[in-house]
Design a protein around this motif. Structure first.
Motif, PDB file in Angstrom:
ATOM      1  N   PHE A   1       0.671  -1.275   0.008  1.00  0.00           N
ATOM      2  CA  PHE A   1      -0.036   0.044   0.001  1.00  0.00           C
ATOM      3  C   PHE A   1       0.800   1.161   0.186  1.00  0.00           C
ATOM      4  O   PHE A   1       0.342   2.395  -0.335  1.00  0.00           O
ATOM      5  N   ALA A   2       2.123   1.099   0.376  1.00  0.00           N
ATOM      6  CA  ALA A   2       3.331   2.309   0.197  1.00  0.00           C
ATOM      7  C   ALA A   2       4.307   1.586  -0.101  1.00  0.00           C
ATOM      8  O   ALA A   2       4.625   0.491   0.235  1.00  0.00           O
ATOM      9  N   LYS A   3       5.316   2.529  -0.336  1.00  0.00           N
ATOM     10  CA  LYS A   3       6.506   1.909  -0.973  1.00  0.00           C
ATOM     11  C   LYS A   3       7.552   2.256   0.202  1.00  0.00           C
ATOM     12  O   LYS A   3       7.339   2.972   1.232  1.00  0.00           O
ATOM     13  N   GLU A   4       8.346   1.363   0.340  1.00  0.00           N
ATOM     14  CA  GLU A   4       9.650   1.472   1.454  1.00  0.00           C
ATOM     15  C   GLU A   4      10.251   2.826   1.860  1.00  0.00           C
ATOM     16  O   GLU A   4      10.536   3.068   2.948  1.00  0.00           O
ATOM     17  N   GLU A   5      10.327   3.442   0.657  1.00  0.00           N
ATOM     18  CA  GLU A   5      10.913   4.784   0.581  1.00  0.00           C
ATOM     19  C   GLU A   5      10.229   5.742   1.407  1.00  0.00           C
ATOM     20  O   GLU A   5      10.599   6.840   1.879  1.00  0.00           O
ATOM     21  N   ALA A   6       8.768   5.480   1.914  1.00  0.00           N
ATOM     22  CA  ALA A   6       8.186   6.110   2.845  1.00  0.00           C
ATOM     23  C   ALA A   6       8.620   6.501   3.986  1.00  0.00           C
ATOM     24  O   ALA A   6       8.613   7.584   4.759  1.00  0.00           O
ATOM     25  N   PHE A   7       9.458   5.417   4.434  1.00  0.00           N
ATOM     26  CA  PHE A   7      10.061   5.560   5.669  1.00  0.00           C
ATOM     27  C   PHE A   7      11.073   6.391   5.873  1.00  0.00           C
ATOM     28  O   PHE A   7      11.657   6.889   6.852  1.00  0.00           O
ATOM     29  N   LYS A  58      20.155  18.142  12.585  1.00  0.00           N
ATOM     30  CA  LYS A  58      20.825  17.608  11.635  1.00  0.00           C
ATOM     31  C   LYS A  58      20.167  17.109  10.352  1.00  0.00           C
ATOM     32  O   LYS A  58      20.915  16.786   9.310  1.00  0.00           O
ATOM     33  N   TYR A  59      19.050  17.310  10.345  1.00  0.00           N
ATOM     34  CA  TYR A  59      18.336  17.066   9.251  1.00  0.00           C
ATOM     35  C   TYR A  59      18.611  17.821   7.955  1.00  0.00           C
ATOM     36  O   TYR A  59      19.158  19.264   8.053  1.00  0.00           O
ATOM     37  N   HIS A  60      18.904  17.082   6.676  1.00  0.00           N
ATOM     38  CA  HIS A  60      19.077  17.635   5.559  1.00  0.00           C
ATOM     39  C   HIS A  60      18.196  17.090   4.463  1.00  0.00           C
ATOM     40  O   HIS A  60      18.287  15.619   4.157  1.00  0.00           O
ATOM     41  N   TYR A  61      17.581  17.610   3.653  1.00  0.00           N
ATOM     42  CA  TYR A  61      16.501  17.221   2.885  1.00  0.00           C
ATOM     43  C   TYR A  61      17.269  16.450   1.628  1.00  0.00           C
ATOM     44  O   TYR A  61      17.986  16.964   1.179  1.00  0.00           O
ATOM     45  N   THR A  62      16.958  15.328   1.010  1.00  0.00           N
ATOM     46  CA  THR A  62      17.349  14.826  -0.091  1.00  0.00           C
ATOM     47  C   THR A  62      16.170  14.303  -0.955  1.00  0.00           C
ATOM     48  O   THR A  62      15.078  14.085  -0.278  1.00  0.00           O
ATOM     49  N   GLU A  63      16.438  14.429  -2.188  1.00  0.00           N
ATOM     50  CA  GLU A  63      15.052  14.043  -2.987  1.00  0.00           C
ATOM     51  C   GLU A  63      14.713  12.556  -2.886  1.00  0.00           C
ATOM     52  O   GLU A  63      13.859  12.227  -3.333  1.00  0.00           O
ATOM     53  N   THR A  64      15.513  11.673  -2.390  1.00  0.00           N
ATOM     54  CA  THR A  64      15.237  10.454  -2.152  1.00  0.00           C
ATOM     55  C   THR A  64      14.160  10.195  -1.042  1.00  0.00           C
ATOM     56  O   THR A  64      13.221   9.237  -0.996  1.00  0.00           O
ATOM     57  N   SER A  65      13.870  11.336  -0.148  1.00  0.00           N
ATOM     58  CA  SER A  65      12.858  11.408   0.737  1.00  0.00           C
ATOM     59  C   SER A  65      11.428  11.379   0.062  1.00  0.00           C
ATOM     60  O   SER A  65      10.550  10.692   0.630  1.00  0.00           O
ATOM     61  N   SER A  66      11.336  11.563  -1.236  1.00  0.00           N
ATOM     62  CA  SER A  66      10.114  11.628  -1.826  1.00  0.00           C
ATOM     63  C   SER A  66      10.203  10.958  -3.382  1.00  0.00           C
ATOM     64  O   SER A  66       9.202  10.949  -4.024  1.00  0.00           O
ATOM     65  N   LYS A  67      11.271   9.998  -3.535  1.00  0.00           N
ATOM     66  CA  LYS A  67      11.393   9.362  -4.825  1.00  0.00           C
ATOM     67  C   LYS A  67      10.323   8.254  -4.987  1.00  0.00           C
ATOM     68  O   LYS A  67       9.761   7.882  -6.119  1.00  0.00           O
ATOM     69  N   TRP A  68       9.566   7.687  -3.997  1.00  0.00           N
ATOM     70  CA  TRP A  68       8.274   7.021  -4.051  1.00  0.00           C
ATOM     71  C   TRP A  68       7.421   7.462  -5.066  1.00  0.00           C
ATOM     72  O   TRP A  68       6.610   6.791  -5.638  1.00  0.00           O
ATOM     73  N   PHE A  69       7.165   8.673  -5.161  1.00  0.00           N
ATOM     74  CA  PHE A  69       6.219   9.561  -5.742  1.00  0.00           C
ATOM     75  C   PHE A  69       6.375   9.528  -7.264  1.00  0.00           C
ATOM     76  O   PHE A  69       5.687   9.965  -8.091  1.00  0.00           O
ATOM     77  N   THR A  70       7.725   9.244  -7.878  1.00  0.00           N
ATOM     78  CA  THR A  70       7.693   9.101  -9.213  1.00  0.00           C
ATOM     79  C   THR A  70       7.062   7.929 -10.007  1.00  0.00           C
ATOM     80  O   THR A  70       7.136   6.731  -9.559  1.00  0.00           O
ATOM     81  N   PRO A  71       6.281   8.425 -10.753  1.00  0.00           N
ATOM     82  CA  PRO A  71       5.163   7.454 -11.433  1.00  0.00           C
ATOM     83  C   PRO A  71       5.956   6.289 -12.216  1.00  0.00           C
ATOM     84  O   PRO A  71       7.140   6.407 -12.820  1.00  0.00           O
ATOM     85  N   GLU A  72       5.607   4.997 -11.955  1.00  0.00           N
ATOM     86  CA  GLU A  72       6.135   3.971 -12.776  1.00  0.00           C
ATOM     87  C   GLU A  72       5.541   3.973 -13.927  1.00  0.00           C
ATOM     88  O   GLU A  72       4.378   4.039 -14.004  1.00  0.00           O
ATOM     89  N   ALA A  73       6.470   3.255 -14.919  1.00  0.00           N
ATOM     90  CA  ALA A  73       5.932   2.950 -16.198  1.00  0.00           C
ATOM     91  C   ALA A  73       4.959   1.812 -16.244  1.00  0.00           C
ATOM     92  O   ALA A  73       5.063   0.921 -15.456  1.00  0.00           O
TER      93      ALA A  73
END
Length: 194
Positions: free
Chosen positions: A154-160, A178-193
């Motif tokens: 129901f969710a991708k592991e990247e959500a964690f 210490k937090y630093h945002y990276t794009e991997t934080s939201s990569k689950w939202f990339t639409p799959e082919a």
């Protein structure tokens, strides 16, 4: 001044250990020179955190809907006090003015607020730190439910990667620091082919 939003219970019937954790968190935010944003309640975790912040000369920003702006409910010593028309607007204002979010033990409202900022971050609507302060293992079952959602697809592991779980108020403050945002934080939202 960095503004840290605290989501937490308004219950006065919970164990003292939860109040102690919230109070200490408020103190630590103030010691960092950070302002605390909260739902403006005088009771429960919200009030404890606000009193903790003020014990260290901190700055607290309360946001409350007008139907709750009645004697006995608001924390009367807010440095800034914002009254909104609705609960939805209250939540939006808290999200907009905050630089990070820390969820402490709470009820349905706390869970709803936490899940909303997690969802918005997954959808790339913000890049802010989200920390879950897991005092006494309070959030263990919710985290297990999150794991079940991932296990059953129901969710991708990247959500964690969009939130951090800690055990102590000091760890919560350190996680924000210490937090630093990276794009991997939201990569689950990339639409799959297809």
């Amino acid at each position: 001044m960095k503004k840290i939003c605290i989501f937490g219970s308004s219950s006065a019937a919970i164990s003292q250990s939860y109040f102690d954790a919230a109070y200490r968190l408020g103190q630590l935010l103030a010691e960092k020179g950070w302002a605390m944003v909260f739902g403006a309640g005088t009771m429960g975790m919200m009030g404890a955190a606000a009193r903790g912040a003020h014990s260290r000369n901190g700055h607290v920003i309360g946001v409350i809907p007008e139907f709750m702006d009645i004697p006995g409910i608001p924390y009367e010593k807010c440095n800034d006090y914002i009254v909104t028309e609705t609960m939805r607007e209250r939540k939006q204002r808290m999200e907009d003015i905050s630089d990070a979010f820390i969820a402490v033990a709470g009820g349905f409202g706390t869970f709803e607020e936490l899940c909303e900022v997690i969802t918005l971050k997954q959808l790339k609507q913000h890049k802010k730190s989200i920390v879950i302060l897991n005092t006494n293992g309070f959030f263990d079952e919710l985290l297990a439910m999150f794991e079940k959602m991932v296990a059953q697809k129901f969710a991708k592991e990247e959500a964690f990667s969009v939130f951090t779980v800690v055990d102590t108020p000091r760890q919560a403050v350190e996680a924000v620091e210490k937090y630093h945002y990276t794009e991997t934080s939201s990569k689950w939202f990339t639409p799959e082919a297809p």
